[in-house]
Design an enzyme around this catalytic site. Structure first.
Site, PDB file in Angstrom:
ATOM      1  N   LEU A 139      11.935 -19.872  -4.353  1.00  0.00           N
ATOM      2  CA  LEU A 139      10.841 -19.067  -3.824  1.00  0.00           C
ATOM      3  C   LEU A 139       9.598 -19.216  -4.685  1.00  0.00           C
ATOM      4  CD1 LEU A 139       9.945 -16.740  -1.803  1.00  0.00           C
ATOM      5  CD2 LEU A 139      10.630 -15.167  -3.634  1.00  0.00           C
TER       6      LEU A 139
ATOM      7  N   ASP B 266       0.825  -1.208   0.000  1.00  0.00           N
ATOM      8  CA  ASP B 266       0.000   0.000   0.000  1.00  0.00           C
ATOM      9  C   ASP B 266       0.862   1.262   0.000  1.00  0.00           C
ATOM     10  OD1 ASP B 266      -2.301   1.454  -0.009  1.00  0.00           O
ATOM     11  OD2 ASP B 266      -2.766   1.162   2.114  1.00  0.00           O
TER      12      ASP B 266
ATOM     13  N   HIS C  10       3.163   3.464  -8.817  1.00  0.00           N
ATOM     14  CA  HIS C  10       2.991   2.041  -9.108  1.00  0.00           C
ATOM     15  C   HIS C  10       4.234   1.473  -9.805  1.00  0.00           C
ATOM     16  CE1 HIS C  10      -1.103   2.004  -7.730  1.00  0.00           C
ATOM     17  NE2 HIS C  10      -1.458   2.952  -8.566  1.00  0.00           N
TER      18      HIS C  10
END
Length: 246
Positions: free
Chosen positions: A131, A20, A37
């Protein structure tokens, strides 16, 4: 810069993050929201790197919620374009770095072009065993529980399952990613202190960690601070402290 290994051995196996603050980061600098972004994509890359070095096995990132369609159309369009370009650019890097990609959520709402890229990217990285990066896109916790309930209802109608046989395990097995453990640690950046319809079922016993840092400014230092805090917590899962032996 090499990652500094935390002094404690307790590292979350599964880390979930709400990223956020991108828009506010950009606006505070007099830039359009899309600049935030784009900066946030660079943070994703750094966080993935640190997680891999620290021994995190699963990283789940909330990229686009089912409620984000309510944002201005121009911003949604930009987010879709950014998702496509970032995925197209990063998939080879993920392949090389032994990262396996999975996208969770209802991707049927995306363009055919983006859906194909998602499927191709998952296929390209499918054999990687490092991962696991899960990107939640057009995802909502209530949607996840609802689609699981529909699956179970269909099995009941087909005579494969009795209503009285529906258990928590059956429900969990019908969710978006039943093959991985629930998140150990949930991080939200940007100063908000809520989970915003993210992994509602899976976060029943997840440790929560909130910080004011906006996502583009979040990095290794903040991530390791969260890990140290997590390492000092006692996870009891309904038991009392005396029953738990760390």
């Amino acid at each position: 810069m090499p990652s500094r290994k935390t002094s404690r051995e307790r590292i979350p196996e599964h880390l979930a993050i709400i990223m956020d603050g991108n828009g506010r980061w950009a606006q505070s600098r007099g830039k359009p929201r899309h600049a935030g972004h784009r900066a946030g994509v660079e943070t994703v890359r750094e966080v993935m790197e640190v997680c891999g070095q620290q021994g995190v096995r699963i990283l789940t990132l909330f990229a686009f919620s089912s409620e984000n369609w309510r944002r201005p159309k121009t911003e949604v369009k930009m987010l879709m374009e950014l998702f496509f370009s970032a995925l197209n650019r990063e998939v080879r890097r993920m392949k090389k770095r032994n990262v396996r990609l999975r996208v969770i959520g209802d991707i049927s709402a995306f363009s055919d072009k983006l859906q194909k890229l998602i499927r191709d990217s998952e296929r390209i990285t499918a054999d990687n065993d490092g991962l696991l990066l899960q990107i939640a896109a057009n995802y909502g916790g209530r949607w996840d529980i609802t689609q699981a309930a529909r699956k179970l209802a269909a099995r009941v109608v087909a005579g494969e399952l009795r209503p009285e046989d529906i258990t928590e395990d059956e429900m969990a097995a019908s969710l978006s990613f039943p093959d991985v453990p629930d998140p150990d640690l949930f991080i939200r950046t940007g100063g908000e202190m809520r989970i915003s319809n993210f992994l509602l079922w899976q976060c029943a016993y997840t440790e929560l960690w909130f910080c004011d840092t906006l996502w583009p400014d979040f990095g290794e230092e903040e991530l390791l601070e969260a890990f140290r805090d997590f390492a000092g917590r006692q996870r009891r899962f309904g038991r009392i402290a005396e029953q738990v032996r760390d």
